[in-house]
Design an enzyme around this catalytic site. Structure first.
Site, PDB file in Angstrom:
ATOM      1  N   TYR A   1      45.166 -21.601  -2.170  1.00  0.00           N
ATOM      2  CA  TYR A   1      44.766 -21.973  -0.812  1.00  0.00           C
ATOM      3  C   TYR A   1      45.926 -22.629  -0.092  1.00  0.00           C
ATOM      4  O   TYR A   1      46.899 -23.067  -0.703  1.00  0.00           O
ATOM      5  CB  TYR A   1      43.547 -22.916  -0.829  1.00  0.00           C
ATOM      6  CG  TYR A   1      43.860 -24.315  -1.286  1.00  0.00           C
ATOM      7  CD1 TYR A   1      44.199 -25.311  -0.365  1.00  0.00           C
ATOM      8  CD2 TYR A   1      43.829 -24.653  -2.625  1.00  0.00           C
ATOM      9  CE1 TYR A   1      44.498 -26.595  -0.778  1.00  0.00           C
ATOM     10  CE2 TYR A   1      44.115 -25.931  -3.044  1.00  0.00           C
ATOM     11  CZ  TYR A   1      44.451 -26.905  -2.117  1.00  0.00           C
ATOM     12  OH  TYR A   1      44.757 -28.177  -2.537  1.00  0.00           O
ATOM     13  N   CYS A   2      45.811 -22.681   1.241  1.00  0.00           N
ATOM     14  CA  CYS A   2      46.777 -23.362   2.100  1.00  0.00           C
ATOM     15  C   CYS A   2      45.992 -24.006   3.241  1.00  0.00           C
ATOM     16  O   CYS A   2      44.817 -24.327   3.091  1.00  0.00           O
ATOM     17  CB  CYS A   2      47.845 -22.388   2.605  1.00  0.00           C
ATOM     18  SG  CYS A   2      47.192 -21.086   3.674  1.00  0.00           S
ATOM     19  N   ARG A   3      46.603 -24.187   4.374  1.00  0.00           N
ATOM     20  CA  ARG A   3      45.936 -24.833   5.499  1.00  0.00           C
ATOM     21  C   ARG A   3      44.885 -23.911   6.127  1.00  0.00           C
ATOM     22  O   ARG A   3      43.760 -24.299   6.354  1.00  0.00           O
ATOM     23  CB  ARG A   3      46.967 -25.261   6.546  1.00  0.00           C
ATOM     24  CG  ARG A   3      46.358 -25.997   7.730  1.00  0.00           C
ATOM     25  CD  ARG A   3      47.450 -26.424   8.718  1.00  0.00           C
ATOM     26  NE  ARG A   3      46.896 -26.512  10.055  1.00  0.00           N
ATOM     27  CZ  ARG A   3      46.766 -25.510  10.906  1.00  0.00           C
ATOM     28  NH1 ARG A   3      47.173 -24.302  10.580  1.00  0.00           N
ATOM     29  NH2 ARG A   3      46.253 -25.691  12.103  1.00  0.00           N
TER      30      ARG A   3
ATOM     31  N   GLY B   1      44.754 -20.173   5.312  1.00  0.00           N
ATOM     32  CA  GLY B   1      44.536 -18.946   4.555  1.00  0.00           C
ATOM     33  C   GLY B   1      45.651 -17.926   4.676  1.00  0.00           C
ATOM     34  O   GLY B   1      45.674 -16.943   3.950  1.00  0.00           O
TER      35      GLY B   1
ATOM     36  N   VAL C   1      42.082 -25.066   3.837  1.00  0.00           N
ATOM     37  CA  VAL C   1      41.453 -26.389   3.824  1.00  0.00           C
ATOM     38  C   VAL C   1      40.777 -26.704   5.161  1.00  0.00           C
ATOM     39  O   VAL C   1      39.914 -27.564   5.219  1.00  0.00           O
ATOM     40  CB  VAL C   1      42.435 -27.529   3.435  1.00  0.00           C
ATOM     41  CG1 VAL C   1      42.893 -27.379   1.999  1.00  0.00           C
ATOM     42  CG2 VAL C   1      43.617 -27.596   4.361  1.00  0.00           C
TER      43      VAL C   1
END
Length: 112
Positions: free
Chosen positions: A74-76, A78, A103
């Site tokens: 995951y990242c901020r 996607g 997130v």
């Protein structure tokens, strides 16, 4: 939980937060946060390992991981995690999932 994945496909799965959370509950799942270290320090999912996908070290660090281990990225939002997921599947990882919405769409509190 492995039913979410098509074993004949080299592609990763895009999962909504509830599906992603369910997958993380399986034994041996690896959770990768592929954001920058400063973003990770500001708050991340519990149990996550930080491997910055934009780092020149990313490919080398990924090569040291178990390719058979179910891996959740995951990242901020996607986008970077989709890039990382594609790199992981390209490197031979068999079970890779990307958190749709990152997130920003994660319903639970992040930890520091």
């Amino acid at each position: 939980m492995f039913g979410l994945f098509n074993s004949t496909s080299k592609a990763y799965q895009n999962l909504k937060p509830a599906e992603f959370a369910a997958g993380l509950r399986q034994p041996g799942a690896l959770l990768l946060d592929v954001r920058r270290p400063d973003e990770f320090a500001a708050g991340h999912l519990p149990g996550a390992v930080n491997l910055d996908v934009t780092s020149p070290e990313f490919a080398r660090r990924v090569a040291a991981l178990d390719k058979a281990q179910p891996t959740y990225v995951y990242c901020r939002s996607g986008a970077r995690s989709a890039t990382a997921a594609a790199q992981l599947t390209g490197a031979g990882f068999t079970t890779v999932a990307n958190l749709l919405g990152g997130v920003m769409d994660w319903p639970e509190k992040l930890v520091r």
